[in-house]
Design a protein around this motif. Structure first.
Motif, PDB file in Angstrom:
ATOM      1  N   LEU A   1       4.485  -2.766   7.988  1.00 61.86           N
ATOM      2  CA  LEU A   1       2.806  -3.623   7.428  1.00 61.86           C
ATOM      3  C   LEU A   1       2.699  -1.703   7.863  1.00 61.86           C
ATOM      4  O   LEU A   1       2.853  -2.105   9.681  1.00 61.86           O
ATOM      5  CB  LEU A   1       2.386  -4.755   7.920  1.00 61.86           C
ATOM      6  N   LEU A   2       1.626  -1.054   7.650  1.00 64.48           N
ATOM      7  CA  LEU A   2       0.622   0.481   8.109  1.00 64.48           C
ATOM      8  C   LEU A   2      -0.740  -0.479   8.508  1.00 64.48           C
ATOM      9  O   LEU A   2      -1.008  -0.163   9.384  1.00 64.48           O
ATOM     10  CB  LEU A   2       1.092   1.210   7.412  1.00 64.48           C
ATOM     11  N   VAL A   3      -1.052  -1.161   8.202  1.00 60.03           N
ATOM     12  CA  VAL A   3      -2.135  -1.850   7.701  1.00 60.03           C
ATOM     13  C   VAL A   3      -2.271  -3.269   8.480  1.00 60.03           C
ATOM     14  O   VAL A   3      -1.982  -4.162   7.548  1.00 60.03           O
ATOM     15  CB  VAL A   3      -3.594  -1.287   7.281  1.00 60.03           C
ATOM     16  N   ASP A   4      -2.204  -3.922   9.384  1.00 59.65           N
ATOM     17  CA  ASP A   4      -2.522  -4.792   9.152  1.00 59.65           C
ATOM     18  C   ASP A   4      -3.812  -6.023   9.256  1.00 59.65           C
ATOM     19  O   ASP A   4      -3.142  -7.022   8.792  1.00 59.65           O
ATOM     20  CB  ASP A   4      -2.267  -4.962  10.645  1.00 59.65           C
ATOM     21  N   ASP A   5      -4.663  -5.503   8.968  1.00 54.53           N
ATOM     22  CA  ASP A   5      -5.894  -6.720   8.590  1.00 54.53           C
ATOM     23  C   ASP A   5      -5.842  -6.577   6.945  1.00 54.53           C
ATOM     24  O   ASP A   5      -6.530  -7.047   6.390  1.00 54.53           O
ATOM     25  CB  ASP A   5      -7.185  -5.605   8.635  1.00 54.53           C
ATOM     26  N   ARG A   6      -4.532  -5.854   6.115  1.00 55.56           N
ATOM     27  CA  ARG A   6      -4.577  -6.093   4.680  1.00 55.56           C
ATOM     28  C   ARG A   6      -2.848  -7.065   4.171  1.00 55.56           C
ATOM     29  O   ARG A   6      -2.733  -7.411   3.515  1.00 55.56           O
ATOM     30  CB  ARG A   6      -4.412  -4.893   4.023  1.00 55.56           C
ATOM     31  N   ARG A   7      -2.130  -7.629   5.422  1.00 51.40           N
ATOM     32  CA  ARG A   7      -1.469  -8.479   5.558  1.00 51.40           C
ATOM     33  C   ARG A   7      -1.595  -9.454   4.295  1.00 51.40           C
ATOM     34  O   ARG A   7      -0.524  -9.198   3.700  1.00 51.40           O
ATOM     35  CB  ARG A   7      -1.013  -9.259   6.895  1.00 51.40           C
ATOM     36  N   GLU A   8      -2.646 -10.265   4.555  1.00 49.41           N
ATOM     37  CA  GLU A   8      -2.567 -11.309   3.402  1.00 49.41           C
ATOM     38  C   GLU A   8      -2.219 -10.748   2.022  1.00 49.41           C
ATOM     39  O   GLU A   8      -1.734 -11.159   0.699  1.00 49.41           O
ATOM     40  CB  GLU A   8      -3.209 -12.021   3.765  1.00 49.41           C
TER      41      GLU A   8
ATOM     42  N   LEU B   1      -2.595   1.160  -1.808  1.00 51.24           N
ATOM     43  CA  LEU B   1      -4.223   1.558  -2.748  1.00 51.24           C
ATOM     44  C   LEU B   1      -4.655   2.341  -3.329  1.00 51.24           C
ATOM     45  O   LEU B   1      -3.567   3.209  -3.823  1.00 51.24           O
ATOM     46  CB  LEU B   1      -4.901   2.768  -1.794  1.00 51.24           C
ATOM     47  N   ALA B   2      -5.402   2.121  -4.397  1.00 53.67           N
ATOM     48  CA  ALA B   2      -6.055   2.611  -5.403  1.00 53.67           C
ATOM     49  C   ALA B   2      -5.819   3.999  -5.184  1.00 53.67           C
ATOM     50  O   ALA B   2      -5.843   5.035  -6.202  1.00 53.67           O
ATOM     51  CB  ALA B   2      -7.735   2.232  -5.733  1.00 53.67           C
ATOM     52  N   ASP B   3      -6.174   5.172  -3.832  1.00 59.19           N
ATOM     53  CA  ASP B   3      -6.230   6.136  -3.316  1.00 59.19           C
ATOM     54  C   ASP B   3      -5.003   6.612  -3.846  1.00 59.19           C
ATOM     55  O   ASP B   3      -4.685   7.803  -3.507  1.00 59.19           O
ATOM     56  CB  ASP B   3      -6.816   6.451  -2.866  1.00 59.19           C
ATOM     57  N   GLY B   4      -3.929   6.107  -4.066  1.00 61.60           N
ATOM     58  CA  GLY B   4      -2.747   6.406  -3.658  1.00 61.60           C
ATOM     59  C   GLY B   4      -1.989   6.335  -2.102  1.00 61.60           C
ATOM     60  O   GLY B   4      -0.315   6.877  -1.904  1.00 61.60           O
ATOM     61  N   ARG B   5      -2.531   5.991  -0.602  1.00 60.86           N
ATOM     62  CA  ARG B   5      -1.986   5.958  -0.072  1.00 60.86           C
ATOM     63  C   ARG B   5      -1.079   4.242  -0.285  1.00 60.86           C
ATOM     64  O   ARG B   5      -0.976   3.131  -0.276  1.00 60.86           O
ATOM     65  CB  ARG B   5      -2.951   5.668   0.999  1.00 60.86           C
ATOM     66  N   ASN B   6       0.024   4.774   1.050  1.00 60.32           N
ATOM     67  CA  ASN B   6       0.231   3.304   1.064  1.00 60.32           C
ATOM     68  C   ASN B   6       0.928   2.862   2.374  1.00 60.32           C
ATOM     69  O   ASN B   6      -0.443   3.377   3.799  1.00 60.32           O
ATOM     70  CB  ASN B   6       2.349   4.331   1.378  1.00 60.32           C
ATOM     71  N   ILE B   7       0.630   1.843   2.100  1.00 56.41           N
ATOM     72  CA  ILE B   7       0.069   0.692   3.623  1.00 56.41           C
ATOM     73  C   ILE B   7       0.790  -0.172   4.043  1.00 56.41           C
ATOM     74  O   ILE B   7       0.881  -1.344   5.122  1.00 56.41           O
ATOM     75  CB  ILE B   7      -1.368  -0.521   2.850  1.00 56.41           C
ATOM     76  N   ALA B   8       1.980  -0.379   3.099  1.00 55.02           N
ATOM     77  CA  ALA B   8       3.283  -0.856   3.342  1.00 55.02           C
ATOM     78  C   ALA B   8       4.108  -0.510   2.784  1.00 55.02           C
ATOM     79  O   ALA B   8       3.818  -0.028   1.369  1.00 55.02           O
ATOM     80  CB  ALA B   8       3.165  -2.103   2.588  1.00 55.02           C
ATOM     81  N   TRP B   9       5.647  -1.067   2.701  1.00 59.69           N
ATOM     82  CA  TRP B   9       6.970  -0.981   2.483  1.00 59.69           C
ATOM     83  C   TRP B   9       8.116  -2.293   1.901  1.00 59.69           C
ATOM     84  O   TRP B   9       7.439  -2.734   3.282  1.00 59.69           O
ATOM     85  CB  TRP B   9       7.718   0.207   2.093  1.00 59.69           C
ATOM     86  N   TYR B  10       8.195  -2.994   1.869  1.00 61.96           N
ATOM     87  CA  TYR B  10       9.576  -3.846   1.189  1.00 61.96           C
ATOM     88  C   TYR B  10      10.970  -2.832   1.414  1.00 61.96           C
ATOM     89  O   TYR B  10      11.178  -2.486   0.550  1.00 61.96           O
ATOM     90  CB  TYR B  10       9.108  -4.750   0.420  1.00 61.96           C
ATOM     91  N   ASP B  11      11.903  -3.709   2.285  1.00 60.85           N
ATOM     92  CA  ASP B  11      12.971  -2.418   1.574  1.00 60.85           C
ATOM     93  C   ASP B  11      14.337  -4.187   1.866  1.00 60.85           C
ATOM     94  O   ASP B  11      14.359  -5.192   3.004  1.00 60.85           O
ATOM     95  CB  ASP B  11      13.074  -2.782   3.797  1.00 60.85           C
TER      96      ASP B  11
ATOM     97  N   MET C   1      -9.333  -9.269  -6.561  1.00 55.47           N
ATOM     98  CA  MET C   1      -8.313  -8.242  -6.826  1.00 55.47           C
ATOM     99  C   MET C   1      -8.477  -7.751  -5.435  1.00 55.47           C
ATOM    100  O   MET C   1      -9.303  -7.757  -5.471  1.00 55.47           O
ATOM    101  CB  MET C   1      -9.342  -7.249  -8.299  1.00 55.47           C
ATOM    102  N   SER C   2      -7.046  -7.845  -4.896  1.00 55.55           N
ATOM    103  CA  SER C   2      -7.085  -6.966  -3.630  1.00 55.55           C
ATOM    104  C   SER C   2      -6.822  -5.515  -4.444  1.00 55.55           C
ATOM    105  O   SER C   2      -7.187  -4.833  -3.290  1.00 55.55           O
ATOM    106  CB  SER C   2      -5.852  -7.094  -2.824  1.00 55.55           C
ATOM    107  N   GLY C   3      -6.601  -4.546  -5.628  1.00 48.30           N
ATOM    108  CA  GLY C   3      -7.119  -3.321  -5.842  1.00 48.30           C
ATOM    109  C   GLY C   3      -5.483  -2.339  -5.105  1.00 48.30           C
ATOM    110  O   GLY C   3      -5.267  -1.857  -4.615  1.00 48.30           O
ATOM    111  N   LEU C   4      -4.293  -3.332  -5.243  1.00 49.00           N
ATOM    112  CA  LEU C   4      -2.746  -2.889  -4.319  1.00 49.00           C
ATOM    113  C   LEU C   4      -1.847  -2.430  -5.590  1.00 49.00           C
ATOM    114  O   LEU C   4      -2.115  -3.888  -6.228  1.00 49.00           O
ATOM    115  CB  LEU C   4      -2.353  -3.426  -3.169  1.00 49.00           C
ATOM    116  N   ARG C   5      -1.214  -2.134  -5.202  1.00 54.64           N
ATOM    117  CA  ARG C   5      -0.281  -1.943  -6.729  1.00 54.64           C
ATOM    118  C   ARG C   5       1.451  -1.560  -6.207  1.00 54.64           C
ATOM    119  O   ARG C   5       1.032  -0.612  -4.905  1.00 54.64           O
ATOM    120  CB  ARG C   5      -0.149  -0.653  -7.722  1.00 54.64           C
ATOM    121  N   VAL C   6       2.228  -1.897  -6.770  1.00 55.95           N
ATOM    122  CA  VAL C   6       3.797  -1.508  -5.580  1.00 55.95           C
ATOM    123  C   VAL C   6       4.436  -0.500  -6.762  1.00 55.95           C
ATOM    124  O   VAL C   6       4.110  -0.922  -8.265  1.00 55.95           O
ATOM    125  CB  VAL C   6       4.518  -2.872  -6.410  1.00 55.95           C
ATOM    126  N   VAL C   7       4.661   0.714  -5.685  1.00 58.12           N
ATOM    127  CA  VAL C   7       5.612   1.761  -6.637  1.00 58.12           C
ATOM    128  C   VAL C   7       6.731   1.281  -5.910  1.00 58.12           C
ATOM    129  O   VAL C   7       6.951   1.477  -5.331  1.00 58.12           O
ATOM    130  CB  VAL C   7       4.911   2.334  -6.456  1.00 58.12           C
TER     131      VAL C   7
END
Length: 267
Positions: A39-46, A21-31, A1-7
């Motif tokens: 991507l704000l965090v490249d190592d979580r790309r996949e 992330l689980a703590d609410g921080r954004n690491i990416a958004w889809y336009d 499980m990646s622990g990521l959610r879409v808002v």
């Protein structure tokens, strides 16, 4: 499980899907409209691609957020009180009528309401050009109590537009005079040229003066108007067919400058 959610969220009328992330921080958004994942965090790309997989509607570009343009940076730095972009067509008249609506027992309609109807008609027609790469600002205040009814900025150039209520009336033009029905002639074209000159000075760009007549019964010319383009309200859509004069980046830069109230303080 990646622990990521879409808002899902909405910004300026457009949907964005944020990956958090689980703590609410954004690491990416889809336009969706731009078909891009930022991507704000490249190592979580996949992990991001896997989480957004069910929401993707076609091929997308993936990468870091684009660098803001100078126009975007200027907009972000603009104080809301100095931003003229939210002005509605006829904004100054709407405020004036709200503060002083006038007596309810008038035998004739308040002339401000006719003027407001004209500005709203032209303003709404100009706003419909937004999809063709145009921006329109309404009710731009100038020093001395004057104002520009509408300023259209787009691929075809810049146009300072004065709206005139002429419903079912004959309009006679003998530059600089404009005669509306049985009213006395008014040197309106001289004023429209002057306003366009002030706009040109403020933006250091060529600005074309326009008189937009709303609902005239007939328009005749005794003397051909100099420089001023005279249109009726259905002809406003013709701006969308004008040849390209300005590049998109120039349109955005001029719009960013024009929407700043401080631009007009010394013209």
């Amino acid at each position: 499980m990646s622990g990521l959610r879409v808002v899902p969220t909405w910004r300026h009328g457009q949907e964005r899907l944020y990956v958090c992330l689980a703590d609410g921080r954004n690491i990416a958004w889809y336009d969706r409209e731009a078909a891009r994942i930022n991507l704000l965090v490249d190592d979580r790309r996949e992990d991001v691609l896997q989480t957004l997989g069910p929401f993707l509607t076609g091929p997308v570009t993936v990468g870091p957020p684009p660098v803001p343009t100078p126009a975007e940076l200027a907009r972000l730095a603009l104080h809301p009180d100095d931003d003229l972009a939210p002005n509605r067509p006829g904004e100054a008249l709407l405020v004036d009528l709200d503060r002083a609506p006038g007596p309810a027992h008038r035998l004739r309609p308040d002339p401000r309401r006719h003027a407001l109807a004209a500005e709203q008609t032209i303003g709404e027609a100009l706003d419909r050009l937004d999809g063709a790469g145009w921006h329109t600002l309404h009710s731009i205040p100038l020093p001395g109590g004057d104002r520009v009814h509408h300023l259209a900025i787009g691929p075809g150039g810049l146009f300072a537009i004065h709206a005139l209520h002429a419903r079912k009336q004959r309009v006679r033009v003998a530059d600089p005079l404009v005669t509306l029905g049985r009213r006395p002639p008014d040197a309106l074209l001289r004023r429209i040229r002057s306003d366009a000159g002030r706009v040109s000075y403020a933006l250091t760009a060529e600005v074309h003066p326009v008189l937009a007549l709303v609902g005239p019964a007939d328009v005749s010319f005794t003397t051909a108007p100099r420089e001023v383009r005279i249109l009726t309200d259905p002809e406003i859509e013709s701006f969308a067919r004008l040849g390209a004069v300005l590049k998109p980046a120039d349109v955005e830069a001029l719009h960013a400058m024009a929407r700043d109230r401080r631009t007009w303080s010394k013209v």
